[in-house]
Design a protein around this motif. Sequence first.
Motif, PDB file in Angstrom:
ATOM      1  N   ASP A 411       8.730  69.715  17.415  1.00 14.19           N
ATOM      2  CA  ASP A 411       7.777  69.521  18.253  1.00 14.19           C
ATOM      3  C   ASP A 411       6.729  67.963  18.419  1.00 14.19           C
ATOM      4  OD1 ASP A 411       7.717  72.802  18.211  1.00 14.19           O
ATOM      5  OD2 ASP A 411       6.185  72.459  16.508  1.00 14.19           O
ATOM      6  N   ALA A 412       6.853  67.541  17.453  1.00  9.21           N
ATOM      7  CA  ALA A 412       6.754  66.133  17.895  1.00  9.21           C
ATOM      8  C   ALA A 412       7.904  65.029  18.965  1.00  9.21           C
ATOM      9  CB  ALA A 412       6.562  65.156  16.539  1.00  9.21           C
ATOM     10  N   ARG A 413       8.711  65.583  19.039  1.00  5.75           N
ATOM     11  CA  ARG A 413       9.948  65.437  19.565  1.00  5.75           C
ATOM     12  C   ARG A 413       9.639  65.314  20.799  1.00  5.75           C
ATOM     13  NH1 ARG A 413      15.789  67.487  20.498  1.00  5.75           N
ATOM     14  NH2 ARG A 413      17.605  66.137  21.785  1.00  5.75           N
ATOM     15  N   LYS A 414       9.224  66.585  21.425  1.00  4.80           N
ATOM     16  CA  LYS A 414       9.089  67.028  22.310  1.00  4.80           C
ATOM     17  C   LYS A 414       7.510  66.148  22.908  1.00  4.80           C
ATOM     18  CE  LYS A 414       9.039  71.435  21.525  1.00  4.80           C
ATOM     19  NZ  LYS A 414       9.224  73.260  21.879  1.00  4.80           N
ATOM     20  N   ASP A 415       6.750  66.342  22.068  1.00  5.50           N
ATOM     21  CA  ASP A 415       5.628  65.637  22.684  1.00  5.50           C
ATOM     22  C   ASP A 415       5.989  64.483  23.003  1.00  5.50           C
ATOM     23  OD1 ASP A 415       3.808  67.922  22.273  1.00  5.50           O
ATOM     24  OD2 ASP A 415       3.080  66.723  20.213  1.00  5.50           O
ATOM     25  N   ALA A 416       7.027  63.428  22.444  1.00  9.03           N
ATOM     26  CA  ALA A 416       7.151  62.179  22.517  1.00  9.03           C
ATOM     27  C   ALA A 416       7.756  62.085  23.652  1.00  9.03           C
ATOM     28  CB  ALA A 416       8.577  61.537  21.475  1.00  9.03           C
ATOM     29  N   LYS A 417       8.556  62.715  24.367  1.00  9.88           N
ATOM     30  CA  LYS A 417       9.432  62.768  25.791  1.00  9.88           C
ATOM     31  C   LYS A 417       8.112  63.049  26.830  1.00  9.88           C
ATOM     32  CE  LYS A 417      13.531  65.435  25.379  1.00  9.88           C
ATOM     33  NZ  LYS A 417      14.747  66.680  25.133  1.00  9.88           N
ATOM     34  N   ARG A 418       7.194  63.648  26.020  1.00 13.25           N
ATOM     35  CA  ARG A 418       5.905  64.272  27.398  1.00 13.25           C
ATOM     36  C   ARG A 418       5.334  62.057  27.242  1.00 13.25           C
ATOM     37  NH1 ARG A 418       1.098  68.672  27.687  1.00 13.25           N
ATOM     38  NH2 ARG A 418      -0.076  67.692  28.678  1.00 13.25           N
ATOM     39  N   VAL A 419       5.007  61.506  26.465  1.00 13.52           N
ATOM     40  CA  VAL A 419       4.628  60.958  26.370  1.00 13.52           C
ATOM     41  C   VAL A 419       5.427  59.495  27.015  1.00 13.52           C
ATOM     42  CG1 VAL A 419       4.549  59.895  24.622  1.00 13.52           C
ATOM     43  CG2 VAL A 419       2.658  58.861  25.613  1.00 13.52           C
ATOM     44  N   ARG A 420       6.372  59.698  27.062  1.00 15.02           N
ATOM     45  CA  ARG A 420       7.722  58.316  27.748  1.00 15.02           C
ATOM     46  C   ARG A 420       7.490  58.516  29.447  1.00 15.02           C
ATOM     47  NH1 ARG A 420      14.223  58.796  26.987  1.00 15.02           N
ATOM     48  NH2 ARG A 420      14.616  57.742  29.030  1.00 15.02           N
ATOM     49  N   TYR A 421       7.218  60.658  29.345  1.00 15.18           N
ATOM     50  CA  TYR A 421       7.468  60.388  30.965  1.00 15.18           C
ATOM     51  C   TYR A 421       6.027  59.724  32.084  1.00 15.18           C
ATOM     52  CZ  TYR A 421      12.214  62.860  29.600  1.00 15.18           C
ATOM     53  OH  TYR A 421      13.069  63.668  29.353  1.00 15.18           O
ATOM     54  N   SER A 422       5.173  60.296  31.092  1.00 18.07           N
ATOM     55  CA  SER A 422       4.035  59.791  31.615  1.00 18.07           C
ATOM     56  C   SER A 422       3.834  58.825  31.931  1.00 18.07           C
ATOM     57  CB  SER A 422       2.839  60.218  30.934  1.00 18.07           C
ATOM     58  OG  SER A 422       3.067  60.013  29.865  1.00 18.07           O
ATOM     59  N   SER A 423       4.524  57.814  31.337  1.00 21.27           N
ATOM     60  CA  SER A 423       4.233  56.058  31.180  1.00 21.27           C
ATOM     61  C   SER A 423       5.244  55.524  32.122  1.00 21.27           C
ATOM     62  CB  SER A 423       5.085  55.249  29.523  1.00 21.27           C
ATOM     63  OG  SER A 423       3.843  56.121  28.386  1.00 21.27           O
ATOM     64  N   GLU A 424       6.468  56.344  32.386  1.00 22.02           N
ATOM     65  CA  GLU A 424       7.283  56.022  33.040  1.00 22.02           C
ATOM     66  C   GLU A 424       6.205  56.331  34.486  1.00 22.02           C
ATOM     67  OE1 GLU A 424      11.334  57.762  31.317  1.00 22.02           O
ATOM     68  OE2 GLU A 424      10.376  58.389  32.839  1.00 22.02           O
ATOM     69  N   ALA A 425       6.425  57.571  35.299  1.00 22.25           N
ATOM     70  CA  ALA A 425       5.224  58.090  35.801  1.00 22.25           C
ATOM     71  C   ALA A 425       3.852  56.806  36.718  1.00 22.25           C
ATOM     72  CB  ALA A 425       4.312  58.892  35.908  1.00 22.25           C
ATOM     73  N   ALA A 426       3.322  56.648  35.191  1.00 22.77           N
ATOM     74  CA  ALA A 426       1.958  54.982  35.221  1.00 22.77           C
ATOM     75  C   ALA A 426       2.992  54.243  35.719  1.00 22.77           C
ATOM     76  CB  ALA A 426       1.710  55.196  34.236  1.00 22.77           C
ATOM     77  N   THR A 427       4.423  53.603  35.408  1.00 22.29           N
ATOM     78  CA  THR A 427       4.669  52.382  35.179  1.00 22.29           C
ATOM     79  C   THR A 427       4.390  51.010  37.110  1.00 22.29           C
ATOM     80  OG1 THR A 427       6.697  52.774  33.534  1.00 22.29           O
ATOM     81  CG2 THR A 427       6.879  50.923  35.218  1.00 22.29           C
ATOM     82  N   PRO A 428       4.481  52.105  37.947  1.00 22.46           N
ATOM     83  CA  PRO A 428       4.166  51.982  39.567  1.00 22.46           C
ATOM     84  C   PRO A 428       2.793  50.823  39.620  1.00 22.46           C
ATOM     85  CG  PRO A 428       5.104  53.779  40.245  1.00 22.46           C
ATOM     86  CD  PRO A 428       5.300  53.661  38.340  1.00 22.46           C
ATOM     87  N   VAL A 429       1.584  51.003  38.773  1.00 21.15           N
ATOM     88  CA  VAL A 429       0.423  50.941  38.879  1.00 21.15           C
ATOM     89  C   VAL A 429       0.314  50.599  37.708  1.00 21.15           C
ATOM     90  CG1 VAL A 429      -0.771  53.302  40.524  1.00 21.15           C
ATOM     91  CG2 VAL A 429      -0.746  53.381  37.939  1.00 21.15           C
ATOM     92  N   LEU A 430       0.599  50.786  36.306  1.00 23.17           N
ATOM     93  CA  LEU A 430       0.834  49.720  35.523  1.00 23.17           C
ATOM     94  C   LEU A 430       0.829  48.605  34.982  1.00 23.17           C
ATOM     95  CD1 LEU A 430      -0.881  52.654  32.925  1.00 23.17           C
ATOM     96  CD2 LEU A 430      -2.464  51.446  34.761  1.00 23.17           C
ATOM     97  N   GLY A 431       2.800  48.584  36.045  1.00 21.30           N
ATOM     98  CA  GLY A 431       3.070  47.273  35.265  1.00 21.30           C
ATOM     99  C   GLY A 431       4.114  47.362  33.829  1.00 21.30           C
ATOM    100  N   ASP A 432       4.268  46.260  33.870  1.00 22.74           N
ATOM    101  CA  ASP A 432       4.282  46.295  32.297  1.00 22.74           C
ATOM    102  C   ASP A 432       4.204  46.697  31.120  1.00 22.74           C
ATOM    103  OD1 ASP A 432       6.859  44.110  33.914  1.00 22.74           O
ATOM    104  OD2 ASP A 432       5.336  42.322  33.297  1.00 22.74           O
ATOM    105  N   ARG A 433       2.694  46.729  31.563  1.00 24.40           N
ATOM    106  CA  ARG A 433       2.376  47.567  29.741  1.00 24.40           C
ATOM    107  C   ARG A 433       2.605  49.343  29.726  1.00 24.40           C
ATOM    108  NH1 ARG A 433      -3.874  49.309  30.352  1.00 24.40           N
ATOM    109  NH2 ARG A 433      -3.843  49.130  32.544  1.00 24.40           N
ATOM    110  N   ALA A 434       3.197  50.035  30.883  1.00 25.50           N
ATOM    111  CA  ALA A 434       3.853  50.919  30.033  1.00 25.50           C
ATOM    112  C   ALA A 434       5.001  50.806  30.307  1.00 25.50           C
ATOM    113  CB  ALA A 434       3.317  51.707  32.093  1.00 25.50           C
ATOM    114  N   THR A 435       5.344  49.706  30.876  1.00 21.50           N
ATOM    115  CA  THR A 435       6.673  49.251  30.651  1.00 21.50           C
ATOM    116  C   THR A 435       7.752  49.563  28.896  1.00 21.50           C
ATOM    117  OG1 THR A 435       7.182  49.330  32.685  1.00 21.50           O
ATOM    118  CG2 THR A 435       9.016  48.359  31.146  1.00 21.50           C
ATOM    119  N   ALA A 436       6.665  48.761  28.664  1.00 22.26           N
ATOM    120  CA  ALA A 436       6.460  48.530  27.471  1.00 22.26           C
ATOM    121  C   ALA A 436       6.344  49.477  26.393  1.00 22.26           C
ATOM    122  CB  ALA A 436       5.242  47.110  27.291  1.00 22.26           C
ATOM    123  N   HIS A 437       5.389  50.645  26.718  1.00 25.97           N
ATOM    124  CA  HIS A 437       5.182  51.902  26.280  1.00 25.97           C
ATOM    125  C   HIS A 437       5.393  53.060  26.432  1.00 25.97           C
ATOM    126  CE1 HIS A 437       2.489  55.857  25.479  1.00 25.97           C
ATOM    127  NE2 HIS A 437       2.252  54.617  24.927  1.00 25.97           N
TER     128      HIS A 437
END
Length: 507
Positions: A411-437
Motif C-alpha cells: 500500500d505504501a508503494r502505491k502511495d509513493a507512486k501517487r506522490v511521485r506523479y503529483s510532484s511531476e505534475a507540479a514541476t512546471p509551476v514549482l520547478g527544481d523543488r518539485a523535481t528534487a521531490h
Amino acid sequence: MGERVAEVERKYEGGAPEVGVEGVAGVAEVRRVEADELDATYYDTAGFALATHRVTLRRRTGGQDAGWHLKLPATRADTRTEVHAPLGRGDDTPPEELRSEVTAILRGRPLGPVVRLRTLRRRTLLLDDAGRTLAEIAHDEVRTELPEDDAAAEPTNRWTPGPSWTETEVELGESGHPDLLDAVEERLLAAGMHRAASPSKLAHALGDRLTPPPRPPAEPATTGLTAVAYLHQQVTALLALDPAVRRAEEDAVHQMRVATRRARSALKSFGRALDREATDPIGQELKWLAAVLGLERDREVLAERLARRLAELDPELVGKPLRRRLRAPDTTGPSPHTALLHELDGARYFALLDALEALVAAPPYLRPAADAPAEDGAAAAVRRDHARLRAAVENALSLPPGEERDIALHDARKDAKRVRYSSEAATPVLGDRATAHTTRMKRVQQLLGEHQDSCIARDALIALRAAALAAGEDPAPYDAMVRRERDLAATVESDLPAAWESADQPL
C-alpha cells in the motif's frame, strides 16, 4: 506493420518559386530533376479524427514513392514518422497494417476519402561530393478536390474543385545534417518565403473545417490548468504508445501502463479542483486498463526475476524439471499479448479514450479550488500526497515482519507512486523543488517496488514448489530460491527506515 522511416521536413509559403541555393555550406552539387505529377487521396473519418490528431493517411500515385503513406507526429522538431505500404492491386481500401497503427484514434469509426490533391512537383536535390542526397527541395503546385457530397467515410468518385496554392518543402535526406535545414531556410526567408501556417497539405485543404484539439499552456496559471496539463500529457502518451503496444515493442506495455497510472493518480491528487462525480468513473476505467496492461507486464517481470534466481542456484540443484517449470508458458488460454489486443480493440477501451479526450477538452472544474494560483494548489496537492505516504510508511514499519507488513508496504508503494506523479505534475509551476521531490519519491517507490516484486516471486515459487512436490520432484531448489527472496525482502525492510528519513523532506 509497414516500413517505418523518420521524415524531417519544413514547409514554406510565399516567395519566388525558384530560389538559388548554390553555395550552401556542405553542398557539392545542386541538381534539378524532372517534374512529377502526383495524385493523392487522403482518408479520414467523418469528423476528421486523424487530422485532428495531426495524422494523415493517403494513397498516392506518381513520383518516386507511390503507395500508401501514414504520417504520425513525433516529439522531435520538424519530424514525423512515416509508415509505408504498397499500393496493392488497385484497391482503394486503406491497408490493415496502417489502420492498426491508428486504432486508438479511429475507435471503430470508418475511413473514407476526404480530400484529393493533384500536385505538380518540381524537385531540386542537394548532393554531397559523393553524390548522396543531403536534402530535397520540392516546389509544389497543389490543386484540391473535395468530395461532392462533402461527407467523409463514404465511397465516392465525384469530386468538386477546392482551393489551390503553392508551397515549398525541404526534406532532409539520409546523408543530411539538421543544420542544413537552417542554412537552406536562410535562403528561402531572404527570398520572401515564410514558414507554412498549416502543418500538412491536408490541414491546408480542410481549412476551417478542421478544429484543432485544445493545447494546455506550458506554464499553467491555475491549479485546474496544472492538473489538466498533466492529464493531457498522459492522454497523448496513451495514444502514441498504443501502436507500439500492438507491435509488441520492448517496454511499450510498461510505458503505457505508467501513463495510465499517472492519469488516474492525477485525478485523485487534484480531486479538490476537479469534480469527482465526473472523474471517479474515469478513474475506475483507468484502473481497469492498468490491470489489463499488467497481465502481460507482470508476467514479464516475474519471468525475469525467476530467471535471476535460477542463475544464482548451485548448479547441482538445477535440473531439467526445474528449468521446465520455471520457463513453461501458461498454455491454458490465449497468450497475454493476444488477450491484451482483444481488450484494446474493444468498445470499453474506446469509450475510455473518448472520455479522457472529453475531460481534457472541457474539464469539470470545481471552483474556487480550480482557480487557485497554480503554485499554491500544486504544492498543496503534493503535500497531501506526501503526508499520506508518511502515514503509510510509518504504519508499515510499526508492524512485525510478516504478511500484514507485506500488505502495508505494498500500500505504501502505491502511495509513493501517487506522490511521485503529483510532484511531476507540479514541476512546471514549482520547478527544481518539485523535481528534487520527485527524485526522492522515485527512490522510495523503487525500494518498495523491490519488496513487492520479491513477495510476488516468493508466492510464485511456493506454488511451483507444491506442484513439483506433487510430481515427485526435488523441492530443495525451490526452498533455496524462496529463502533468497525472503532475504531480499528483509534487506529492503532493513534499509527502508533510513531511506525514508532521507526522503521525508518538505517540498
